[in-house]
Motif scaffolding. Structure first.
Motif, short mmCIF file in Angstrom:
data_model
loop_
_atom_site.label_atom_id
_atom_site.label_comp_id
_atom_site.label_asym_id
_atom_site.label_seq_id
_atom_site.Cartn_x
_atom_site.Cartn_y
_atom_site.Cartn_z
N UNK A 112 -21.93 18.39 -42.51
CA UNK A 112 -22.16 19.46 -41.54
C UNK A 112 -22.01 20.83 -42.17
N UNK A 113 -21.04 20.99 -43.03
CA UNK A 113 -20.84 22.28 -43.68
C UNK A 113 -22.02 22.60 -44.60
N UNK A 114 -22.57 21.59 -45.28
CA UNK A 114 -23.70 21.80 -46.18
C UNK A 114 -25.02 21.98 -45.43
N UNK A 115 -25.09 21.51 -44.19
CA UNK A 115 -26.31 21.57 -43.38
C UNK A 115 -26.64 23.03 -43.04
N UNK A 116 -27.92 23.39 -43.02
CA UNK A 116 -28.30 24.78 -42.77
C UNK A 116 -28.62 25.03 -41.29
N UNK A 117 -27.86 24.41 -40.42
CA UNK A 117 -28.05 24.59 -38.99
C UNK A 117 -26.75 24.34 -38.26
N UNK A 118 -26.87 24.03 -36.98
CA UNK A 118 -25.70 23.77 -36.16
C UNK A 118 -25.34 22.30 -36.23
N UNK A 119 -24.10 21.99 -35.90
CA UNK A 119 -23.66 20.60 -35.85
C UNK A 119 -22.34 20.49 -35.13
N UNK A 120 -22.01 19.28 -34.75
CA UNK A 120 -20.72 19.05 -34.10
C UNK A 120 -20.25 17.64 -34.41
N UNK A 121 -18.95 17.46 -34.31
CA UNK A 121 -18.32 16.16 -34.47
C UNK A 121 -17.42 15.94 -33.26
N UNK A 122 -17.51 14.76 -32.69
CA UNK A 122 -16.65 14.39 -31.57
C UNK A 122 -15.94 13.10 -31.93
N UNK A 123 -14.64 13.04 -31.68
CA UNK A 123 -13.85 11.84 -31.98
C UNK A 123 -13.19 11.37 -30.69
N UNK A 124 -13.44 10.12 -30.33
CA UNK A 124 -12.80 9.49 -29.18
C UNK A 124 -11.95 8.33 -29.69
N UNK A 125 -10.77 8.20 -29.12
CA UNK A 125 -9.89 7.08 -29.48
C UNK A 125 -9.51 6.37 -28.19
N UNK A 126 -9.75 5.07 -28.17
CA UNK A 126 -9.46 4.27 -26.98
C UNK A 126 -8.52 3.14 -27.33
N UNK A 127 -7.63 2.83 -26.41
CA UNK A 127 -6.74 1.68 -26.60
C UNK A 127 -7.51 0.40 -26.33
N UNK A 128 -7.33 -0.57 -27.18
CA UNK A 128 -7.89 -1.90 -26.97
C UNK A 128 -6.73 -2.84 -26.67
N UNK A 129 -6.88 -4.08 -27.03
CA UNK A 129 -5.77 -5.00 -26.80
C UNK A 129 -4.55 -4.54 -27.60
N UNK A 130 -3.42 -5.08 -27.29
CA UNK A 130 -2.17 -4.63 -27.89
C UNK A 130 -2.26 -4.58 -29.42
N UNK A 131 -1.91 -3.43 -29.96
CA UNK A 131 -1.89 -3.28 -31.40
C UNK A 131 -3.19 -2.81 -32.02
N UNK A 132 -4.20 -2.46 -31.20
CA UNK A 132 -5.47 -2.00 -31.75
C UNK A 132 -6.00 -0.80 -30.98
N UNK A 133 -6.74 0.03 -31.70
CA UNK A 133 -7.44 1.16 -31.10
C UNK A 133 -8.86 1.18 -31.63
N UNK A 134 -9.77 1.68 -30.80
CA UNK A 134 -11.16 1.88 -31.23
C UNK A 134 -11.33 3.37 -31.47
N UNK A 135 -11.82 3.72 -32.65
CA UNK A 135 -12.09 5.11 -33.00
C UNK A 135 -13.60 5.27 -33.07
#
Length: 62
Positions: A19-42
């Protein structure tokens, strides 16, 4: 740094570099969700979605 988080961190840093090297606009979104015990989905969304399932230990159990 937990070895299980390494692919997530690497992908996030690679996307940030792109994104920094790109010559335009950009965005990053990070979502983290709980899954079954002991795991997360990123989910990293930057035009494409990258999904990771990582193990974690709740802070209260340390």
């Amino acid at each position: 740094m937990h070895a299980v988080n390494t692919p997530v961190k690497k992908r996030l840093l690679d996307l940030l570099d792109e994104l920094i090297a790109h010559d335009g606009f950009g965005s990053i979104k990070v979502d983290i969700r709980l899954l079954k015990r002991g795991q997360k989905e990123v989910i990293i969304d930057c035009g494409k979605q990258y999904r990771f399932v990582v193990d974690f230990e709740p802070a209260s159990s340390k």
